[in-house]
Enzyme design. Structure first.
Site, PDB file in Angstrom:
ATOM      1  N   LYS A 148     -13.426  -0.738   5.693  1.00  0.00           N
ATOM      2  CA  LYS A 148     -14.002  -1.589   4.641  1.00  0.00           C
ATOM      3  C   LYS A 148     -15.037  -2.554   5.195  1.00  0.00           C
ATOM      4  CE  LYS A 148     -10.349   0.162   2.949  1.00  0.00           C
ATOM      5  NZ  LYS A 148      -9.611   0.534   1.807  1.00  0.00           N
ATOM      6  N   TRP A 153       0.862  -1.193   0.000  1.00  0.00           N
ATOM      7  CA  TRP A 153       0.000   0.000   0.000  1.00  0.00           C
ATOM      8  C   TRP A 153       0.898   1.242   0.000  1.00  0.00           C
ATOM      9  CZ3 TRP A 153      -1.986   2.714   4.863  1.00  0.00           C
ATOM     10  CH2 TRP A 153      -2.926   3.696   4.530  1.00  0.00           C
ATOM     11  N   ASP A 176      -1.015  -5.588   9.374  1.00  0.00           N
ATOM     12  CA  ASP A 176      -1.960  -4.574   8.934  1.00  0.00           C
ATOM     13  C   ASP A 176      -3.215  -5.327   8.506  1.00  0.00           C
ATOM     14  OD1 ASP A 176      -3.442  -2.582   7.839  1.00  0.00           O
ATOM     15  OD2 ASP A 176      -1.947  -1.935   6.367  1.00  0.00           O
TER      16      ASP A 176
HETATM   17  N1  PGU Z   1      -3.807  -0.604   5.137  1.00  0.00           N
HETATM   18  C1  PGU Z   1      -4.084  -1.026   3.907  1.00  0.00           C
HETATM   19  C2  PGU Z   1      -3.399  -2.237   3.389  1.00  0.00           C
HETATM   20  C3  PGU Z   1      -5.021  -0.336   3.116  1.00  0.00           C
HETATM   21  O1  PGU Z   1      -5.292  -0.773   1.905  1.00  0.00           O
HETATM   22  C4  PGU Z   1      -5.651   0.814   3.637  1.00  0.00           C
HETATM   23  C5  PGU Z   1      -6.625   1.603   2.811  1.00  0.00           C
HETATM   24  C6  PGU Z   1      -5.331   1.200   4.938  1.00  0.00           C
HETATM   25  C7  PGU Z   1      -4.402   0.463   5.663  1.00  0.00           C
HETATM   26  C8  PGU Z   1      -5.910   2.394   5.615  1.00  0.00           C
HETATM   27  O2  PGU Z   1      -7.248   2.449   5.669  1.00  0.00           O
HETATM   28  P1  PGU Z   1      -8.023   3.387   6.668  1.00  0.00           P
HETATM   29  O3  PGU Z   1      -9.021   4.094   5.817  1.00  0.00           O
HETATM   30  O4  PGU Z   1      -7.054   4.334   7.287  1.00  0.00           O
HETATM   31  O5  PGU Z   1      -8.621   2.469   7.643  1.00  0.00           O
HETATM   32  N2  PGU Z   1      -6.387   1.630   1.450  1.00  0.00           N
HETATM   33  C9  PGU Z   1      -7.419   1.981   0.488  1.00  0.00           C
HETATM   34  C10 PGU Z   1      -8.145   3.271   0.794  1.00  0.00           C
HETATM   35  C11 PGU Z   1      -7.586   4.537   0.268  1.00  0.00           C
HETATM   36  C12 PGU Z   1      -6.269   4.897   0.918  1.00  0.00           C
HETATM   37  O6  PGU Z   1      -5.260   4.746   0.242  1.00  0.00           O
HETATM   38  O7  PGU Z   1      -6.299   5.315   2.081  1.00  0.00           O
HETATM   39  C13 PGU Z   1      -6.792   1.919  -0.886  1.00  0.00           C
HETATM   40  O8  PGU Z   1      -7.470   2.248  -1.851  1.00  0.00           O
HETATM   41  O9  PGU Z   1      -5.653   1.445  -1.015  1.00  0.00           O
END
Ligand code: PGU
Length: 456
Positions: A302, A185, A266
């Site tokens: 999510k 990510w 995570d």
């Molecule tokens: N860890 C991972 C692996 C993730 O994909 C995301 C969110 C988070 C943590 C953090 O999510 P929180 O909203 O803080 O609970 N990834 C999504 C959402 C958009 C972003 O980048 O924040 C994504 O599209 O990758």
């Protein structure tokens, strides 16, 4: 010493009074004047200081975020056929954001309860929420919980939990290096670096097989320094959609424990990968079951659709309850100057649902429906490409797990699809399957077909 302090105190008080008096007299003389600022000495921060450059004029324009910036570009596109497959956010078959029924119910209960107040939460958050969150990820029967070896704090969703956990480690843990998967990510390296950790990568994905580079992973973790921190995606790896099998997790566990590597999970997609909350937590539970220590960052963005409520938890599993107490005391020192204490509403929704068995059951059904819709989108997209005879092997679309498909499209093809088809995704070719519907799949399949056959 006492006297010297007193004299100093009076002198500085006297100075303050004189400064105040001179300000007041300045002010009264400007009141009558036409230009209220004419008698003030010019200051670069004053709006009226015409002709001067901003004190911020040397600041460079920062690039948009690689994920959230996709939504910015999408919003600017006036096309009626545009599709946003950038951000990982669930949409219904109609392409609309979804608030779960069980969340609406919990909110009704909260609103109708006159005993609820808006007082500050403790620094560590809502106690019920913390206990229930630890049970959700480690399992109701977890020995670590029964032995009070887990310190859990409510944080600002997954990101905040990672941020607090990594700053805690930077301040309190002897090894500052954190190994993160390649790729991962996009926010991971930024969060860990700003917290004071040193980021290194371990091999994870093999573009050749579009699967796990298990050999590379084991090799890289084997050569990591003793005690290094290792970031692991609990399930539904973002962006690749490739997870180790349970047997591979067990091998990773053995290697990490033998080298004293510290696991930092995570968990942003529990229940979203398989549709089962327990199945998606197996990797974490494997590590906790051996009695060793680890960290886990949980997000309810999510799996409960609480994206904007920013609700999550950080748990640190310790070897003994007295260590857990001290760890919690240090977590409070991290949180207090960062945001003081977390917001109450989202955590109250989660606690309401998790503690009521009927509502919990209802949640699992809604969660499974979201996971199933994503799986059905995989199948439909795969079939659509097959139907079009699009060159290449697309079976990874149905093999990959969770919210995303790592398509293998290159950045030129991604740019082409946005320009010609108004389909938006991250530059690495990741598409959010949750943003698709039966209506948009033919359009996406046409776009992929055109990109693959037309752009190298
Ligand atoms: N860890 C991972 C692996 C993730 O994909 C995301 C969110 C988070 C943590 C953090 O999510 P929180 O909203 O803080 O609970 N990834 C999504 C959402 C958009 C972003 O980048 O924040 C994504 O599209 O990758």
């Amino acid at each position: 010493m006492e006297n010297a302090n007193m004299i100093h105190h009076f002198l500085s008080a006297d100075r303050r009074i004189r400064t105040l008096a001179s300000h007041l007299s300045d002010h009264s003389s400007t009141m009558a004047s036409d230009n209220p600022t004419s008698t003030l000495s010019p200051s670069p921060t004053a709006g009226s200081y015409v002709g001067s450059a901003s004190v911020f004029s040397a600041i460079a324009q920062a690039p948009e975020d690689s994920i959230l910036g996709v939504t910015v570009a999408f919003n600017k596109d006036p096309s009626p056929v545009k599709v946003n497959l950038g951000v990982g956010a669930y949409r219904t078959e109609e392409g609309k954001p979804l608030v779960l029924n069980v969340v609406r119910k919990a909110e009704q209960l909260l609103v109708n309860d006159p005993s609820r107040v808006k007082e500050y939460l403790p620094i560590t958050g809502l106690a019920d929420f913390n206990n229930l969150s630890a049970r959700l990820i480690f399992g109701a029967g977890s020995l670590a919980i029964q032995e009070n070896r887990v310190a859990t704090v409510q944080c600002l969703s997954g990101t905040g939990s990672l941020r607090v956990g990594s700053e805690f480690l930077a301040r309190n843990y002897h090894e500052k290096v954190i190994y993160i998967p390649q790729p991962t990510w996009g926010n991971h390296p930024k969060v860990f670096t700003i917290s004071g950790l040193v980021v290194k990568y371990y091999r994870y994905y093999d573009p050749g097989t579009r699967g796990l580079n298990f050999h590379g992973l084991l090799e890289d973790l084997s050569s990591a320094p003793q005690g290094a921190i290792v970031l692991l995606h609990a399930c539904a790896h973002n962006p690749t959609g490739v997870d180790p099998t349970l047997e591979q997790w067990e091998q990773i566990r053995q290697l990490m424990r033998s080298k004293g590597l510290l696991p930092f999970f995570d968990s942003a997609y529990q229940g979203f990968a398989s549709g089962s909350l327990d199945a998606d937590a197996q990797s974490v539970r494997l590590f906790v079951a051996d009695g060793g220590e680890c960290l886990a960052a949980q997000s309810y963005a999510k799996n409960m659709g609480l994206y904007g409520e920013r609700v999550g938890a950080l748990s640190i599993v310790c070897k003994s309850s007295d260590v857990a107490v001290r760890v919690e005391s240090q977590l409070k020192l991290v949180i207090r100057p960062m945001y003081s204490n977390p917001p109450i509403h989202g955590a109250s929704i989660v606690a309401t649902i998790l503690k009521n068995s009927e509502m919990y059951h209802e949640w699992t059904i809604e969660l499974k429906a979201m996971a199933d819709r994503i799986i059905s989108m995989r199948k439909q997209l795969f079939d659509a490409l097959l139907q079009r005879g699009t060159p290449g092997d697309w079976s990874h679309i149905i093999k990959q797990i969770g919210m995303f498909t790592f398509t293998g499209l290159n950045s030129d093809q991604v740019t082409f699809m946005a320009k010609e088809f108004h389909i938006y995704m991250t530059a690495d070719g990741r598409i959010s399957m949750a943003g698709l519907s039966s209506r948009t799949i033919p359009h996406l399949a046409d776009a992929i077909h055109a990109a693959v056959t037309g752009i190298n």
